[in-house]
Scaffold this active site. Structure first.
Site, PDB file in Angstrom:
ATOM      1  N   ALA A   1       4.464  -2.606  11.125  1.00 45.41           N
ATOM      2  CA  ALA A   1       3.022  -2.714  10.845  1.00 45.41           C
ATOM      3  C   ALA A   1       2.265  -2.954  12.154  1.00 45.41           C
ATOM      4  O   ALA A   1       1.860  -1.986  12.822  1.00 45.41           O
ATOM      5  CB  ALA A   1       2.787  -3.816   9.814  1.00 45.41           C
ATOM      6  N   ARG A   2       2.081  -4.210  12.526  1.00 44.48           N
ATOM      7  CA  ARG A   2       1.456  -4.541  13.802  1.00 44.48           C
ATOM      8  C   ARG A   2       2.151  -5.778  14.358  1.00 44.48           C
ATOM      9  O   ARG A   2       2.490  -6.702  13.607  1.00 44.48           O
ATOM     10  CB  ARG A   2      -0.042  -4.830  13.633  1.00 44.48           C
ATOM     11  CG  ARG A   2      -0.919  -3.607  13.488  1.00 44.48           C
ATOM     12  CD  ARG A   2      -0.990  -2.764  14.770  1.00 44.48           C
ATOM     13  NE  ARG A   2      -1.879  -1.620  14.632  1.00 44.48           N
ATOM     14  CZ  ARG A   2      -1.517  -0.406  14.235  1.00 44.48           C
ATOM     15  NH1 ARG A   2      -0.256  -0.150  13.942  1.00 44.48           N
ATOM     16  NH2 ARG A   2      -2.408   0.577  14.161  1.00 44.48           N
TER      17      ARG A   2
ATOM     18  N   ARG B   1      -1.948  -8.535  -2.362  1.00 48.72           N
ATOM     19  CA  ARG B   1      -3.090  -9.231  -2.970  1.00 48.72           C
ATOM     20  C   ARG B   1      -3.222  -8.881  -4.446  1.00 48.72           C
ATOM     21  O   ARG B   1      -3.478  -9.727  -5.282  1.00 48.72           O
ATOM     22  CB  ARG B   1      -4.381  -8.849  -2.241  1.00 48.72           C
ATOM     23  CG  ARG B   1      -4.704  -9.826  -1.129  1.00 48.72           C
ATOM     24  CD  ARG B   1      -6.002  -9.479  -0.496  1.00 48.72           C
ATOM     25  NE  ARG B   1      -5.989  -8.060  -0.103  1.00 48.72           N
ATOM     26  CZ  ARG B   1      -6.860  -7.497   0.702  1.00 48.72           C
ATOM     27  NH1 ARG B   1      -7.842  -8.220   1.198  1.00 48.72           N
ATOM     28  NH2 ARG B   1      -6.802  -6.233   1.035  1.00 48.72           N
TER      29      ARG B   1
ATOM     30  N   GLY C   1       0.857  -1.189   0.000  1.00 46.33           N
ATOM     31  CA  GLY C   1       0.000   0.000   0.000  1.00 46.33           C
ATOM     32  C   GLY C   1       0.893   1.240   0.000  1.00 46.33           C
ATOM     33  O   GLY C   1       2.067   1.180  -0.391  1.00 46.33           O
TER      34      GLY C   1
ATOM     35  N   HIS D   1       7.040   1.618  19.158  1.00 42.76           N
ATOM     36  CA  HIS D   1       5.924   2.016  18.271  1.00 42.76           C
ATOM     37  C   HIS D   1       6.001   3.505  17.913  1.00 42.76           C
ATOM     38  O   HIS D   1       5.116   4.301  18.271  1.00 42.76           O
ATOM     39  CB  HIS D   1       4.573   1.678  18.906  1.00 42.76           C
ATOM     40  CG  HIS D   1       3.477   1.530  17.885  1.00 42.76           C
ATOM     41  ND1 HIS D   1       2.400   0.691  18.035  1.00 42.76           N
ATOM     42  CD2 HIS D   1       3.296   2.115  16.672  1.00 42.76           C
ATOM     43  CE1 HIS D   1       1.611   0.774  16.973  1.00 42.76           C
ATOM     44  NE2 HIS D   1       2.134   1.639  16.123  1.00 42.76           N
TER      45      HIS D   1
ATOM     46  N   ILE E   1       2.412   2.918   2.357  1.00 43.03           N
ATOM     47  CA  ILE E   1       3.653   2.880   3.141  1.00 43.03           C
ATOM     48  C   ILE E   1       4.667   1.961   2.465  1.00 43.03           C
ATOM     49  O   ILE E   1       5.849   2.308   2.346  1.00 43.03           O
ATOM     50  CB  ILE E   1       3.367   2.442   4.596  1.00 43.03           C
ATOM     51  CG1 ILE E   1       2.473   3.478   5.293  1.00 43.03           C
ATOM     52  CG2 ILE E   1       4.672   2.263   5.376  1.00 43.03           C
ATOM     53  CD1 ILE E   1       1.922   3.056   6.651  1.00 43.03           C
TER      54      ILE E   1
ATOM     55  N   GLY F   1       6.408   4.656  14.650  1.00 46.73           N
ATOM     56  CA  GLY F   1       6.242   4.832  13.197  1.00 46.73           C
ATOM     57  C   GLY F   1       5.761   6.210  12.788  1.00 46.73           C
ATOM     58  O   GLY F   1       6.305   6.827  11.886  1.00 46.73           O
TER      59      GLY F   1
ATOM     60  N   GLU G   1       1.856  -5.740  22.776  1.00 49.31           N
ATOM     61  CA  GLU G   1       2.246  -4.372  23.090  1.00 49.31           C
ATOM     62  C   GLU G   1       1.478  -3.819  24.295  1.00 49.31           C
ATOM     63  O   GLU G   1       0.258  -4.002  24.359  1.00 49.31           O
ATOM     64  CB  GLU G   1       1.950  -3.531  21.842  1.00 49.31           C
ATOM     65  CG  GLU G   1       2.858  -2.365  21.668  1.00 49.31           C
ATOM     66  CD  GLU G   1       2.722  -1.765  20.279  1.00 49.31           C
ATOM     67  OE1 GLU G   1       3.066  -2.436  19.285  1.00 49.31           O
ATOM     68  OE2 GLU G   1       2.245  -0.628  20.204  1.00 49.31           O
TER      69      GLU G   1
HETATM   70  C1  GLV Z   1       0.146   3.464  13.740  1.00 55.16           C
HETATM   71  O1  GLV Z   1       0.578   2.437  14.092  1.00 55.16           O
HETATM   72  C2  GLV Z   1      -1.035   3.627  12.948  1.00 55.16           C
HETATM   73  O2  GLV Z   1      -1.701   2.643  12.612  1.00 55.16           O
HETATM   74  O3  GLV Z   1      -1.358   4.770  12.635  1.00 55.16           O
END
Ligand code: GLV
Length: 322
Positions: free
Chosen positions: A240-241, A180, A158, A288, A160, A290, A270
């Site tokens: 990401a997560r 995908r 995507g 975290h 990012i 980002g 987390e």
């Molecule tokens: C950060 O992790 C977000 O999803 O914006």
């Protein structure tokens, strides 16, 4: 008699411009502490809320929604919305929004930074100096590996993922991606990017970067089986997560040398970090961060507020999800 202004609840601290924008359409109550809002306080305020601005640490589930019987919009200040039960919201007619776009560059910058930190062993170097231990320059001291000519495999292409690809290309990397759908021949040409299956990405990439959303499909996408397919000199980067990675399996893979190193901005439980990760020198760990720039967090708060303003004014939200 004047009509009552809409009530807007903000569940945590957000930059002031977001609050200012919200105040143009309603009465705002915001939890103004870094600690999470206690459920009883949250529910007391949700009881009369027409709109709620949430953070990624909030869990918006049936209990949350039951406490907020008149809420019309949940505006998450994050691009990821795995903290929100979107179908529970939709079935109650509650609109959900997120903040895509405004954090793309900051998050791609962080992924690139982590990639460089881990391949150049900067965390180790920093820890050495801070430990106060004696050191001197040496030809073979703390040698890392260059990224030029190496393949970056991006899982999730995507905004990012694409922004990261642009940066990595400028550093001389070749780009492979798993997504995908194709990003199209034009963008593939511009980035020199090749679309691959997940297995191909894992088997051939020197750096694997996770840039996909966290969903049921991506839960533990990087598990023991996936790690066993990666190169022994590979590096794994996650902005990401956390739960996309099975952290226990990652610790095993890092300990046994199945992969070379990892750099993590997000964690499975987390803010708890899997205890095995702390002891490993070949891991970079950051909390975290980002989207953590002043500009980006301000833009996120303002976009979330714009979504609330739109919905409370009877307009479609700017960035709906679901
Ligand atoms: C950060 O992790 C977000 O999803 O914006």
């Amino acid at each position: 008699m004047s009509e009552q202004r809409p009530r807007i609840v903000v569940t945590g601290r957000i930059p002031e411009p977001g609050l200012d924008l919200l105040r143009t359409v309603g009465d705002v109550w915001a939890w103004d502490h870094d600690d999470p809002i206690p459920t009883s306080v949250r529910d007391e305020h949700l009881a009369h809320a027409d709109a709620v601005v949430t953070l990624l640490t909030d869990r918006v589930d049936d209990a949350f929604l039951e406490a907020a019987p008149q809420v019309r919009v949940v505006a998450n200040v994050a691009v990821g919305y795995n903290n929100i039960d979107v179908s529970a919201c939709t079935s109650r007619g509650v609109i959900v929004t997120n903040t895509p776009g405004v954090l793309t560059d900051a998050t791609a910058d962080l992924a690139m930074t982590l990639m460089l930190m881990v391949t150049r062993r900067l965390g180790e170097g920093e820890r050495l100096i801070r430990s106060g231990a004696p050191w001197k320059w040496g030809m073979f001291m703390m040698l890392g590996s260059g990224i030029q000519g190496r393949q970056l495999g991006i899982i999730g292409m995507g905004g990012i993922g694409q922004a990261l690809a642009r940066r990595a290309k400028a550093f001389g990397m070749t780009i492979a991606y798993h997504n995908r759908s194709s990003v199209g021949a034009d963008l593939e040409g511009e980035l020199g990017a090749t679309r691959m299956s997940l297995d191909e990405i894992l088997e051939t990439s020197h750096v694997v970067s996770l840039n996909c959303p966290y969903t049921d499909d991506t839960h533990h996408l990087i598990n023991a089986a996936a790690l066993s397919k990666m190169r022994a000199d590979a590096v794994l980067v996650n902005t990401a997560r956390g739960p996309i990675i099975d952290e226990a399996a990652l610790v095993d893979a890092l300990r046994s040398g199945e992969i070379a190193a990892a750099a993590l901005d997000v964690f499975e439980q987390e803010p708890i970090v899997h205890p095995g990760l702390h002891d490993l020198d070949n891991v970079v760990l950051v909390p975290h961060l980002g989207s953590a720039t002043i500009e980006t967090r301000t833009a996120m708060a303002t976009l979330a507020a714009s979504n609330v303003v739109a919905v409370l004014s009877g307009q479609p939200p700017v960035t709906p999800v679901g």
